[in-house]
Design an enzyme around this catalytic site. Structure first.
Site, PDB file in Angstrom:
ATOM      1  CB  ALA A 129      13.014  29.564  -0.463  1.00 51.79           C
ATOM      2  CB  ALA A 131       9.116  33.060   3.034  1.00 49.77           C
ATOM      3  CB  SER A 132       6.245  36.979   4.585  1.00 47.74           C
ATOM      4  OG  SER A 132       5.953  35.885   5.437  1.00 47.74           O
ATOM      5  CB  ALA A 134      13.542  34.055   7.109  1.00 54.03           C
ATOM      6  CD  GLN A 135      16.944  36.484   1.124  1.00 56.38           C
ATOM      7  OE1 GLN A 135      16.026  37.060   0.547  1.00 56.38           O
ATOM      8  NE2 GLN A 135      18.218  36.742   0.830  1.00 56.38           N
ATOM      9  CB  VAL A 136      16.340  29.278   2.607  1.00 57.60           C
ATOM     10  CG1 VAL A 136      17.279  28.089   2.793  1.00 57.60           C
ATOM     11  CG2 VAL A 136      15.263  29.289   3.693  1.00 57.60           C
ATOM     12  CE  LYS A 150      12.779  30.322   7.834  1.00 54.47           C
ATOM     13  NZ  LYS A 150      11.744  29.384   8.336  1.00 54.47           N
ATOM     14  CG  ASP A 285       3.358  26.767   6.818  1.00 55.75           C
ATOM     15  OD1 ASP A 285       2.308  26.762   6.146  1.00 55.75           O
ATOM     16  OD2 ASP A 285       4.306  27.530   6.584  1.00 55.75           O
TER      17      ASP A 285
END
Length: 516
Positions: A129, A131-132, A134-136, A150, A285
Site C-alpha cells: 500500500a 498512501a500520502s 507513508a507506504q507499507v 510502515k 479513519d
C-alpha cells in the site's frame, strides 16, 4: 511582503490545477482572490465531468499529499462546502505512486543505524500500500514473526510545512475580508488539521494510539488491534503484527467464509460505540481498507494515524442529544445546545427546537435502513449560520468517523441500520450516564469532592482571618472610594456595621484563596 508573494505564487499554481478540473469554486467567495481566479479560469479551465465535489477530489489528488488530507478534512464540513461536496470528498482515495525500495531502505537504516538485514530476515521490496503520508511493506523478523512495516514518505514533512503556511494565510485572509465566516473558525480548523497531520507524520504517535486502544479492548473477543513491535518503531518507521483477513466491504467473501454479515457489522457498531462513549478515544479513519474480519469473526482495525478524543462532558452532551432525537424530545435537544454554550444565549430556544424538529422528522420518517445519525449531525450543524453557532472542532473527526463507519455498514449489510444494532449498548450507556442513578452518583461524587476540599478551604480561611487581624484589610484605592460612596448613600441608616462589610470580607477571602 516576501511571504505574501510566495503565498500568491503557490496559490496561483494551485488555482491552475483547480481550473483544469473546473474546481475553483471554493475560492470564489474570497474577494481578494477574484482577479487571480479569473486569470486561472480564463487560461487553464478545461471541460470536466462529474459533480463539483468529484472534480474537487480529482484536483486535490493531483495536488498531492497535503491536499488529499485537506480534502478528507473538508469531507467533515458540510457547513463550509455544502453537503453534496462534502459527501463526494469522503471518497477521495488516499493513494499515491509508491516511492522506491532504495529510499525505504535508506530511511529504515538511517532511523535504526543498522543494516536492514539485521532488523528483518526478509523484506518485500514492493509495497502492499502507498498512501500520502507513508507506504507499507511486508517483512519477517529474525525470530520468524510476520510483520507489516510502515515507512514515512520522503520529503512529505517539508511539503506539508509549505502548504500549511499557505492555508493559515488563506484562513486569516478569509476571517479579515469575510467577517460573517468567522463563526466557522477557519484558523482554528486549520490548526486542528495541522495537529492531526503532525501526529500522522510521527509514527511513534500512531504506535502509541494503537497500543492505547489495544488496552481499551483488552479481553474483548470480537474486536482487537495488531501488536506493535516497539524495537523496530521510530519516528519514520513503524512495525506491527501482520494481519490476514477480509476487508469489511467484501460482502461476498465474508459470506463465503461462513460469516454472517449482520453479525460482523454488529460487532463493528459495538466497537465504534465503545470507542466513542465508553473510552472517549476513537479511530477516526474507519474506511474499509482499515477494517478486516478474520476467519474466527474477530474484527481487526489498522492504521491509527488519525484518532480523535471526546471528553466526558461532550459525551454526555452527545448522549442527551441522541436520546432527545430518538425519543422525539426536540425541546431537550435545543436545551442541551444552549447548556453546552454551542448556541448564544440571546437566541430563541423555541426557534432552535423548531429547527431540530424540521431536521429530524423527515429523516425518522424514512425506513430504518435509510436513517443516518451521522447525516443527522451534519444537517444539524448546517443550521449553525441561522443561530450563530460556532464550529465545534472536537466533533469534526467524530462526524467523519461516523460517516465512514456507516458507509462500511451500508456495503456489508445495506438492509440494516448499524446504529440500531448497537441499541443495547446505547441503552445501557444512557441508563448508566444519563439516568436517575447516574445523576445521584454524580451528585454524591461532587459532594465528596467538595468535602475533600473543605479542610484546605478552612485552613486558608483561618490564614486569611489572621492576616486581616494582624495586618488589617488591604483594599485597592478604587475599592475604598466605591465603599465611601456606598457609605454616603446609606449614612442615614442605623446599622451595627456598614452594609458593604460582608461583601468586602468575601472579596478579600476570595482574593487570598484564588492567589494561592
Amino acid at each position: 511582503m516576501i511571504r505574501t508573494a510566495r503565498n500568491l505564487s503557490r496559490l496561483f499554481q494551485i488555482a491552475r490545477v483547480l481550473a483544469r478540473h473546473d474546481a475553483l469554486f471554493p475560492l470564489e467567495d474570497v474577494p481578494a482572490l477574484r482577479e487571480l481566479i479569473g486569470v486561472a479560469r480564463a487560461v487553464y479551465r478545461r471541460p470536466a465531468e462529474g459533480r463539483p465535489g468529484q472534480r474537487l477530489a480529482r484536483a486535490f489528488a493531483e495536488l498531492g499529499p497535503t491536499f488529499i488530507k485537506l480534502g478528507q478534512a473538508l469531507s467533515t464540513r458540510p457547513d463550509l462546502l455544502g453537503e453534496e461536496v462534502a459527501a463526494d470528498l469522503t471518497y477521495l482515495q488516499d493513494k499515491l505512486q509508491p516511492f522506491s525500495f532504495a529510499e525505504a531502505r535508506a530511511i529504515i537504516e538511517g532511523e535504526f543505524e543498522q543494516p536492514l538485514e539485521s532488523l528483518y530476515s526478509s523484506f518485500d521490496e514492493t509495497p502492499v500500500a502507498a498512501a500520502s503520508i507513508a507506504q507499507v511493506h511486508f517483512a519477517v523478523t529474525p525470530d520468524g514473526r510476520p510483520v507489516a512495516v510502515k515507512v514515512l514518505r520522503p520529503g512529505v514533512e517539508q511539503q506539508f510545512r509549505r502548504d500549511i503556511a499557505l492555508f493559515y494565510w488563506l484562513a486569516r485572509l478569509i476571517e479579515r475580508v469575510q467577517p460573517h465566516l468567522r463563526r466557522l473558525r477557519p484558523v482554528d480548523t486549520i490548526a486542528t488539521f495541522e495537529e492531526s497531520v503532525n501526529i500522522e507524520m510521527d509514527l511513534r504517535f500512531e504506535a502509541a494510539a494503537a497500543a492505547e486502544m489495544s488496552e481499551n479492548f483488552e479481553g474483548d473477543e470480537t474486536f482487537r488491534i495488531p501488536e506493535i513491535d516497539w524495537q523496530r518503531t521510530s519516528r519514520s518507521v513503524m512495525t506491527q503484527e501482520r494481519i490476514t483477513g477480509i476487508s469489511l466491504d467484501e460482502r461476498e467473501k465474508i459470506a463465503a467464509a461462513g460469516l454472517d454479515p449482520v453479525e460482523v457489522i454488529t460487532r463493528a457498531a459495538n466497537a465504534f460505540f465503545n470507542m466513542v462513549f465508553r473510552d472517549g478515544f476513537f479511530h477516526a479513519d474507519l474506511h474499509p481498507g482499515n477494517l478486516f474480519v478474520q476467519a474466527d469473526g474477530v474484527i481487526v482495525a489498522v492504521d491509527f494515524g488519525i484518532t480523535g478524543r471526546v471528553d466526558h462532558e461532550t459525551r454526555r452532551i452527545l448522549g442527551e442529544m441522541l436520546l432527545g432525537f430518538l425519543t422525539g424530545n426536540y425541546r431537550r435537544v435545543a436545551e442541551v445546545h444552549f447548556e453546552a454554550g454551542w448556541v448564544p444565549a440571546d437566541k430563541s430556544v423555541d426557534a432552535f427546537t423548531q429547527a431540530a424538529r424540521s431536521i429530524a422528522e423527515p429523516i425518522f420518517g424514512k425506513p430504518i435502513q435509510e436513517i443516518s445519525i451521522a447525516r443527522l449531525l451534519g444537517q444539524l450543524f448546517a443550521v449553525t449560520e441561522t443561530f450563530s453557532m460556532e464550529t465545534q472542532p472536537q466533533l469534526l473527526l467524530l462526524q467523519k468517523s461516523m460517516l465512514l463507519a456507516e458507509g462500511v455498514g451500508r456495503v456489508l449489510a445495506p438492509e440494516i441500520n448499524m446504529w440500531e444494532l448497537a441499541q443495547p449498548l446505547i441503552t445501557d450507556w444512557m441508563r448508566s450516564n444519563l439516568g436517575p442513578e447516574a445523576r445521584i452518583k454524580a451528585a454524591v461524587v461532587g459532594t465528596a469532592r467538595s468535602l475533600e476540599k473543605l479542610p484546605s478551604i478552612l485552613v486558608q480561611a483561618e490564614q486569611a482571618a489572621r492576616m486581616i487581624s494582624s495586618e488589617g484589610l488591604k483594599l485597592h484605592p478604587d475599592t475604598v472610594r466605591e465603599m465611601a460612596r456606598q457609605g454616603a448613600l446609606t449614612a442615614g441608616r442605623r446599622s451595627l456595621f456598614p452594609a458593604w462589610l460582608p461583601w468586602a470580607l468575601v472579596v478579600a477571602l476570595l482574593g487570598i484563596l484564588l492567589s494561592r
